[in-house]
Enzyme design. Sequence first.
Site, PDB file in Angstrom:
ATOM      1  N   HIS A 214       0.795  -1.123   0.126  1.00  0.00           N
ATOM      2  CA  HIS A 214       0.089   0.107   0.008  1.00  0.00           C
ATOM      3  C   HIS A 214       0.809   1.101   0.076  1.00  0.00           C
ATOM      4  O   HIS A 214       1.756   1.464   0.645  1.00  0.00           O
ATOM      5  CB  HIS A 214      -0.929  -0.044   1.255  1.00  0.00           C
ATOM      6  CG  HIS A 214      -2.031   0.945   1.126  1.00  0.00           C
ATOM      7  ND1 HIS A 214      -2.040   2.111   1.368  1.00  0.00           N
ATOM      8  CD2 HIS A 214      -3.265   0.622   0.907  1.00  0.00           C
ATOM      9  CE1 HIS A 214      -3.175   2.764   1.066  1.00  0.00           C
ATOM     10  NE2 HIS A 214      -3.880   1.857   0.811  1.00  0.00           N
TER      11      HIS A 214
ATOM     12  N   ASP B 102      -7.968  -5.279   0.064  1.00  0.00           N
ATOM     13  CA  ASP B 102      -8.405  -6.183  -0.858  1.00  0.00           C
ATOM     14  C   ASP B 102      -8.278  -7.665  -0.532  1.00  0.00           C
ATOM     15  O   ASP B 102      -8.683  -8.454  -1.386  1.00  0.00           O
ATOM     16  CB  ASP B 102      -7.810  -5.732  -2.128  1.00  0.00           C
ATOM     17  CG  ASP B 102      -8.376  -4.424  -2.565  1.00  0.00           C
ATOM     18  OD1 ASP B 102      -7.585  -3.531  -2.586  1.00  0.00           O
ATOM     19  OD2 ASP B 102      -9.624  -4.160  -2.969  1.00  0.00           O
TER      20      ASP B 102
HETATM   21  C1  SDX Z   1      -6.124  -0.015  -2.938  1.00  0.00           C
HETATM   22  O1  SDX Z   1      -4.226   4.424  -2.317  1.00  0.00           O
HETATM   23  C2  SDX Z   1      -5.331   3.819  -1.464  1.00  0.00           C
HETATM   24  O2  SDX Z   1      -5.807   4.361  -0.573  1.00  0.00           O
HETATM   25  C3  SDX Z   1      -5.882   2.737  -2.455  1.00  0.00           C
HETATM   26  C4  SDX Z   1      -6.859   2.004  -1.434  1.00  0.00           C
HETATM   27  C5  SDX Z   1      -8.152   2.678  -1.291  1.00  0.00           C
HETATM   28  O3  SDX Z   1      -8.822   2.303  -0.214  1.00  0.00           O
HETATM   29  O4  SDX Z   1      -8.585   3.561  -2.001  1.00  0.00           O
HETATM   30  O5  SDX Z   1      -6.246   1.425  -0.312  1.00  0.00           O
HETATM   31  C6  SDX Z   1      -7.384   0.557  -2.298  1.00  0.00           C
HETATM   32  O6  SDX Z   1      -6.022   0.288  -4.258  1.00  0.00           O
HETATM   33  C7  SDX Z   1      -5.298  -0.906  -2.050  1.00  0.00           C
HETATM   34  C8  SDX Z   1      -3.990  -1.545  -2.934  1.00  0.00           C
HETATM   35  C9  SDX Z   1      -4.628  -2.569  -3.929  1.00  0.00           C
HETATM   36  N1  SDX Z   1      -3.672  -3.020  -4.649  1.00  0.00           N
HETATM   37  C10 SDX Z   1      -3.040  -4.143  -4.755  1.00  0.00           C
HETATM   38  O7  SDX Z   1      -3.080  -4.970  -3.804  1.00  0.00           O
HETATM   39  C11 SDX Z   1      -1.911  -4.447  -5.906  1.00  0.00           C
HETATM   40  C12 SDX Z   1      -0.631  -5.003  -5.384  1.00  0.00           C
HETATM   41  N2  SDX Z   1       0.136  -3.794  -4.641  1.00  0.00           N
HETATM   42  C13 SDX Z   1       1.205  -2.970  -5.525  1.00  0.00           C
HETATM   43  O8  SDX Z   1       0.474  -2.893  -7.016  1.00  0.00           O
HETATM   44  C14 SDX Z   1       1.688  -1.779  -4.768  1.00  0.00           C
HETATM   45  O9  SDX Z   1       1.950  -2.383  -3.509  1.00  0.00           O
HETATM   46  C15 SDX Z   1       0.732  -0.536  -4.551  1.00  0.00           C
HETATM   47  C16 SDX Z   1       0.226  -0.167  -6.082  1.00  0.00           C
HETATM   48  C17 SDX Z   1      -0.457  -1.040  -3.660  1.00  0.00           C
HETATM   49  C18 SDX Z   1       1.346   0.433  -4.259  1.00  0.00           C
HETATM   50  O10 SDX Z   1       2.339   0.877  -4.965  1.00  0.00           O
HETATM   51  P1  SDX Z   1       3.715   1.865  -4.552  1.00  0.00           P
HETATM   52  O11 SDX Z   1       3.310   2.538  -3.236  1.00  0.00           O
HETATM   53  O12 SDX Z   1       3.575   2.585  -5.945  1.00  0.00           O
HETATM   54  O13 SDX Z   1       4.903   0.846  -4.246  1.00  0.00           O
HETATM   55  P2  SDX Z   1       5.896   0.497  -5.102  1.00  0.00           P
HETATM   56  O14 SDX Z   1       5.247  -0.103  -6.516  1.00  0.00           O
HETATM   57  O15 SDX Z   1       6.731   1.742  -5.610  1.00  0.00           O
HETATM   58  O16 SDX Z   1       6.677  -0.525  -4.372  1.00  0.00           O
HETATM   59  C19 SDX Z   1       7.531  -0.541  -3.486  1.00  0.00           C
HETATM   60  C20 SDX Z   1       8.510  -1.897  -3.791  1.00  0.00           C
HETATM   61  C21 SDX Z   1       8.860  -2.174  -5.125  1.00  0.00           C
HETATM   62  O17 SDX Z   1      10.262  -3.063  -4.926  1.00  0.00           O
HETATM   63  P3  SDX Z   1      11.563  -2.135  -5.347  1.00  0.00           P
HETATM   64  O18 SDX Z   1      11.576  -1.324  -6.448  1.00  0.00           O
HETATM   65  O19 SDX Z   1      11.605  -1.318  -3.864  1.00  0.00           O
HETATM   66  O20 SDX Z   1      12.336  -3.254  -5.115  1.00  0.00           O
HETATM   67  O21 SDX Z   1       7.689  -2.976  -3.309  1.00  0.00           O
HETATM   68  C22 SDX Z   1       7.475  -3.813  -4.349  1.00  0.00           C
HETATM   69  C23 SDX Z   1       7.892  -3.097  -5.758  1.00  0.00           C
HETATM   70  O22 SDX Z   1       8.278  -3.950  -6.575  1.00  0.00           O
HETATM   71  N3  SDX Z   1       6.122  -4.155  -4.238  1.00  0.00           N
HETATM   72  C24 SDX Z   1       5.606  -5.288  -4.489  1.00  0.00           C
HETATM   73  C25 SDX Z   1       4.372  -5.291  -4.144  1.00  0.00           C
HETATM   74  N4  SDX Z   1       3.873  -4.063  -3.988  1.00  0.00           N
HETATM   75  C26 SDX Z   1       4.926  -3.320  -3.818  1.00  0.00           C
HETATM   76  N5  SDX Z   1       6.226  -6.539  -4.844  1.00  0.00           N
HETATM   77  C27 SDX Z   1       5.532  -7.549  -4.730  1.00  0.00           C
HETATM   78  N6  SDX Z   1       4.115  -7.778  -4.599  1.00  0.00           N
HETATM   79  C28 SDX Z   1       3.482  -6.633  -4.424  1.00  0.00           C
HETATM   80  N7  SDX Z   1       2.240  -6.407  -4.258  1.00  0.00           N
END
Ligand code: SDX
Length: 436
Positions: free
Chosen positions: A313, A370
């Site tokens: 998140h 989720d």
């Molecule tokens: C919702 O914003 C809100 O409030 C949203 C929400 C709401 O109520 O409106 O809470 C609802 O959208 C919840 C989130 C649902 N999405 C998912 O579950 C999809 C999986 N999650 C990822 O796509 C991700 O964690 C996000 C989109 C939720 C957050 O992305 P960020 O903050 O941009 O984080 P990032 O992509 O920069 O990741 C940071 C690191 C990266 O690795 P490094 O580059 O540091 O090596 O963490 C890794 C990412 O690759 N990473 C993950 C991951 N999420 C982040 N690796 C594996 N699995 C994951 N799920």
Amino acid sequence: MGKEPESQNTFTLINDKTGESYKLPVLDGSTGPSVIDVQKLYAQTGHFTYDPGFTSTGSCESRLTYIDGDKGILMHRGYSIEDLAEHSSYLEVCHALLYGDLPNKQEMEKFERNITYHTMVHEQINYFYRGFRRDAHPMAVMCGIVGALSAFYHDSLDIWDPEQREISAHRLIAKIPTLAAMTYKYNVGQPFMYPRNDLSYAENFLYMCFGLPAEPYKVNPVLASAMDKILILHADHEQNASTSTVRLAGSSQANPFTCISSGIASLWGPAHGGANQAVLEMLDEIGDKKNIPEFIKRAKDKDDPFRLMGFGHRVYKNFDPRAAVLKKSCDQVLENLGVSDPRLELAMELERIALEDDYFVSRKLFPNVDFYSGIILKAMGFPTSMFTVLFAVARTVGWISQWKEMIEEPTLRIGRPRQLYTGPVARPYVPMDKRK
Ligand code: SDX
């Protein structure tokens, strides 16, 4: 909103190249991080700020919802999500988000009556559905149908009229469950069920989804209570992607129905609200606990687009308080239904393994809202394709409350971000016969 927040402090910005320094006011909120006001930065320095993804940018001042990602705090108008989920109802939370406080008895009766008597939709809307394929994704249908509401409610499109803003908000909160249920019925080829004024908001939604004209429908109180809780947990969430989409659309003075439709479009993405559908699809793909290590490996592999859906998140870096409430609700619903969904055990094993793995722990990737919601919704009988529609039903009150707050600000301005341009600099036109 009142006058600009007071500035008690400043930041000094120094251009190391020229030695010029600039004082930037710091604005304090009622709680949470203060902000550096950069509204005059470009005029003073000729520079923009740069923050793709808005990880360090506050887009607005708001009084609706506050999140502390490190402490796992979520509160609406100062009430904790745990208290609201435990003691309140979705319509009470709607009143608090829209009007600033939980309603007293009289206010609740009036609000509930207003919402109840707006649940029906114009009969002509029934024909809209016929233009869609039966197997269209329900979110595609919802984007179209909700946007089309502005073709029906010409009497509440004037965003500067407080009464029209209020009636539009009531119409959207009241009709979104009806439209979502109609979308589901159209998808499964069953007749639409008209709303019933003798049922509560959550009961009515379950009735319109699962009731049939051929026989009476008895609402299961445990499912109705779980549905109401799911709606509360998804109601609003600060300036997330879909809410920011609604605000940006609304800043151009577009009508509220099209703004909410833009929010639905943004929510559909699997990185956002579409994650609840993606979690179930991921659990089905994993299939068995023995396959978890392979998927954990893939989630860490930068060359593999696979991400652990339902994990991570932008704001929560400790735990998502909504996931904790949903996990408890999940157990209650499955027990009441006598359903033992192997996906729940799989999800819990996946959570256990992930939270022992340094990759996830070091990046503070915990289960989000989720991760568990899909398991409950599946147990209730909803198809996976309807999960994000349910998220949109719940979030409509957050979107319209944030839209209303923005429109009511004395300084409404169209949102217009700038950029760092790295494309070609000026060059002469080249006639076709001179091109390589
Ligand atoms: C919702 O914003 C809100 O409030 C949203 C929400 C709401 O109520 O409106 O809470 C609802 O959208 C919840 C989130 C649902 N999405 C998912 O579950 C999809 C999986 N999650 C990822 O796509 C991700 O964690 C996000 C989109 C939720 C957050 O992305 P960020 O903050 O941009 O984080 P990032 O992509 O920069 O990741 C940071 C690191 C990266 O690795 P490094 O580059 O540091 O090596 O963490 C890794 C990412 O690759 N990473 C993950 C991951 N999420 C982040 N690796 C594996 N699995 C994951 N799920």
